[in-house]
Design a protein around this motif. Structure first.
Motif, PDB file in Angstrom:
ATOM      1  N   THR A   1      -7.105  -5.907   1.232  1.00 33.76           N
ATOM      2  CA  THR A   1      -7.335  -6.067   2.666  1.00 33.76           C
ATOM      3  C   THR A   1      -6.575  -4.981   3.412  1.00 33.76           C
ATOM      4  O   THR A   1      -5.727  -4.285   2.849  1.00 33.76           O
ATOM      5  CB  THR A   1      -6.858  -7.445   3.143  1.00 33.76           C
ATOM      6  OG1 THR A   1      -5.418  -7.506   3.037  1.00 33.76           O
ATOM      7  CG2 THR A   1      -7.474  -8.568   2.317  1.00 33.76           C
ATOM      8  N   SER A   2      -6.854  -4.849   4.700  1.00 29.59           N
ATOM      9  CA  SER A   2      -6.187  -3.839   5.510  1.00 29.59           C
ATOM     10  C   SER A   2      -4.669  -4.024   5.505  1.00 29.59           C
ATOM     11  O   SER A   2      -3.907  -3.064   5.359  1.00 29.59           O
ATOM     12  CB  SER A   2      -6.710  -3.891   6.949  1.00 29.59           C
ATOM     13  OG  SER A   2      -6.042  -2.970   7.768  1.00 29.59           O
ATOM     14  N   LYS A   3      -4.212  -5.261   5.670  1.00 26.75           N
ATOM     15  CA  LYS A   3      -2.770  -5.525   5.708  1.00 26.75           C
ATOM     16  C   LYS A   3      -2.141  -5.313   4.331  1.00 26.75           C
ATOM     17  O   LYS A   3      -1.019  -4.794   4.223  1.00 26.75           O
ATOM     18  CB  LYS A   3      -2.513  -6.949   6.209  1.00 26.75           C
ATOM     19  CG  LYS A   3      -2.843  -7.152   7.684  1.00 26.75           C
ATOM     20  CD  LYS A   3      -1.932  -6.331   8.576  1.00 26.75           C
ATOM     21  CE  LYS A   3      -2.094  -6.649  10.060  1.00 26.75           C
ATOM     22  NZ  LYS A   3      -3.337  -6.133  10.639  1.00 26.75           N
ATOM     23  N   GLU A   4      -2.840  -5.705   3.265  1.00 24.17           N
ATOM     24  CA  GLU A   4      -2.316  -5.465   1.918  1.00 24.17           C
ATOM     25  C   GLU A   4      -2.162  -3.970   1.663  1.00 24.17           C
ATOM     26  O   GLU A   4      -1.148  -3.519   1.115  1.00 24.17           O
ATOM     27  CB  GLU A   4      -3.247  -6.088   0.874  1.00 24.17           C
ATOM     28  CG  GLU A   4      -3.221  -7.609   0.849  1.00 24.17           C
ATOM     29  CD  GLU A   4      -4.353  -8.209   0.038  1.00 24.17           C
ATOM     30  OE1 GLU A   4      -4.453  -9.446   0.013  1.00 24.17           O
ATOM     31  OE2 GLU A   4      -5.153  -7.444  -0.561  1.00 24.17           O
ATOM     32  N   PHE A   5      -3.167  -3.193   2.069  1.00 22.55           N
ATOM     33  CA  PHE A   5      -3.088  -1.742   1.893  1.00 22.55           C
ATOM     34  C   PHE A   5      -1.908  -1.175   2.677  1.00 22.55           C
ATOM     35  O   PHE A   5      -1.174  -0.305   2.188  1.00 22.55           O
ATOM     36  CB  PHE A   5      -4.392  -1.089   2.354  1.00 22.55           C
ATOM     37  CG  PHE A   5      -4.426   0.402   2.139  1.00 22.55           C
ATOM     38  CD1 PHE A   5      -4.866   0.929   0.941  1.00 22.55           C
ATOM     39  CD2 PHE A   5      -4.009   1.274   3.138  1.00 22.55           C
ATOM     40  CE1 PHE A   5      -4.896   2.304   0.736  1.00 22.55           C
ATOM     41  CE2 PHE A   5      -4.026   2.644   2.942  1.00 22.55           C
ATOM     42  CZ  PHE A   5      -4.472   3.163   1.739  1.00 22.55           C
ATOM     43  N   GLY A   6      -1.728  -1.652   3.919  1.00 22.47           N
ATOM     44  CA  GLY A   6      -0.629  -1.162   4.737  1.00 22.47           C
ATOM     45  C   GLY A   6       0.725  -1.444   4.127  1.00 22.47           C
ATOM     46  O   GLY A   6       1.625  -0.585   4.136  1.00 22.47           O
ATOM     47  N   ILE A   7       0.913  -2.640   3.594  1.00 25.00           N
ATOM     48  CA  ILE A   7       2.185  -2.985   2.948  1.00 25.00           C
ATOM     49  C   ILE A   7       2.409  -2.122   1.718  1.00 25.00           C
ATOM     50  O   ILE A   7       3.506  -1.581   1.511  1.00 25.00           O
ATOM     51  CB  ILE A   7       2.204  -4.481   2.574  1.00 25.00           C
ATOM     52  CG1 ILE A   7       2.265  -5.339   3.835  1.00 25.00           C
ATOM     53  CG2 ILE A   7       3.392  -4.799   1.656  1.00 25.00           C
ATOM     54  CD1 ILE A   7       2.094  -6.820   3.587  1.00 25.00           C
ATOM     55  N   LEU A   8       1.371  -1.982   0.886  1.00 22.24           N
ATOM     56  CA  LEU A   8       1.495  -1.152  -0.313  1.00 22.24           C
ATOM     57  C   LEU A   8       1.867   0.281   0.045  1.00 22.24           C
ATOM     58  O   LEU A   8       2.773   0.868  -0.566  1.00 22.24           O
ATOM     59  CB  LEU A   8       0.174  -1.176  -1.088  1.00 22.24           C
ATOM     60  CG  LEU A   8       0.092  -0.228  -2.290  1.00 22.24           C
ATOM     61  CD1 LEU A   8       1.126  -0.593  -3.341  1.00 22.24           C
ATOM     62  CD2 LEU A   8      -1.318  -0.243  -2.889  1.00 22.24           C
TER      63      LEU A   8
END
Length: 236
Positions: free
Chosen positions: A151-158
């Motif tokens: 997801t967008s937020k998962e990508f951002g955290i990674l």
């Protein structure tokens, strides 16, 4: 990445905010230099998009004030002024790039990524860490040869953790970078996103530092070099 958009045209400001939001950015939008200076004092931004023709205080003066206040990340001037003297003045005053209106949103996003690369010391859009590969421009992730859907937020955290590899980031730092004004943040939102990332990338890929935050441990330089060499001709 959290961005501050400083644009007094309501139609253009809203369109830019929506477009960048769809590209995975968290965008706070203000319409004056005074509001921009206040927002920058209260929040952490990776990039500021700054119009010059603002009501009240001119954007060029705001640019100088932002730099004097210690804002060291990317500032991109986005303006209808197309004179060479304006571009020179803006770049000399501390801007990282100068974009003329009307602009293409894809080009704007590419220039934001370019400024982000320079700030993080990267030279290309491909990031390798162990068996994990990230193409930042395409927002694609692989674990070995397997594509990983995030997801967008998962990508951002990674991306944040991998760009600060070896450094512990707190929940508050991650929330500040990923959520803009008006976005409701559940108290366990970051914890849930990290849980999903571990399921997709491996249980031990992201470590929890109790009562502090999260970290991705450093991988050997050889792993990263091998990953880059193996993917030089990969068709992204």
């Amino acid at each position: 990445m959290r961005i501050l958009l400083v644009e007094d045209d309501p139609q253009l400001g809203r369109a830019t905010q929506i477009g960048l939001d769809q590209s995975g950015y968290a965008v706070d939008w203000v319409q004056s230099a005074e509001a921009a200076l206040t927002a920058q004092r209260l929040h952490q931004y990776a990039c500021i998009l700054l119009d010059l023709g603002l009501p009240g205080e001119d954007g060029m003066l705001a640019l100088a004030k932002l730099r004097r206040a210690g804002f060291a990340d990317a500032i991109l001037i986005v303006t209808a002024r197309d004179q060479v003297t304006d571009r020179i003045a803006g770049l000399d005053a501390g801007a990282d790039d100068f974009i003329i209106k009307p602009f293409d949103l894809d080009e704007l996003a590419a220039r934001i990524r370019s400024a982000s690369r320079r700030a993080s010391g990267r030279t290309q859009e491909l990031i390798c860490h162990g068996e994990i590969q990230i193409n930042v421009a395409e927002r694609q992730v692989w674990r070995g040869q397997e594509t990983v859907a995030l997801t967008s937020k998962e990508f951002g955290i990674l991306l944040m953790l991998i760009e600060h590899v070896g450094q512990v980031l707190t929940r508050e730092q991650l929330e500040e970078a990923l959520y803009g004004w008006g976005e409701e943040v559940e108290s366990n939102a970051i914890q849930v996103h990290v849980h999903h990332l571990r399921k997709k990338l491996g249980k031990g890929f992201i470590r929890t530092i109790h009562a502090v935050g999260y970290v991705i441990d450093k991988s050997s330089d050889k792993n990263s070099e091998n990953c880059l060499e193996k993917n030089m001709d990969k068709p992204y």
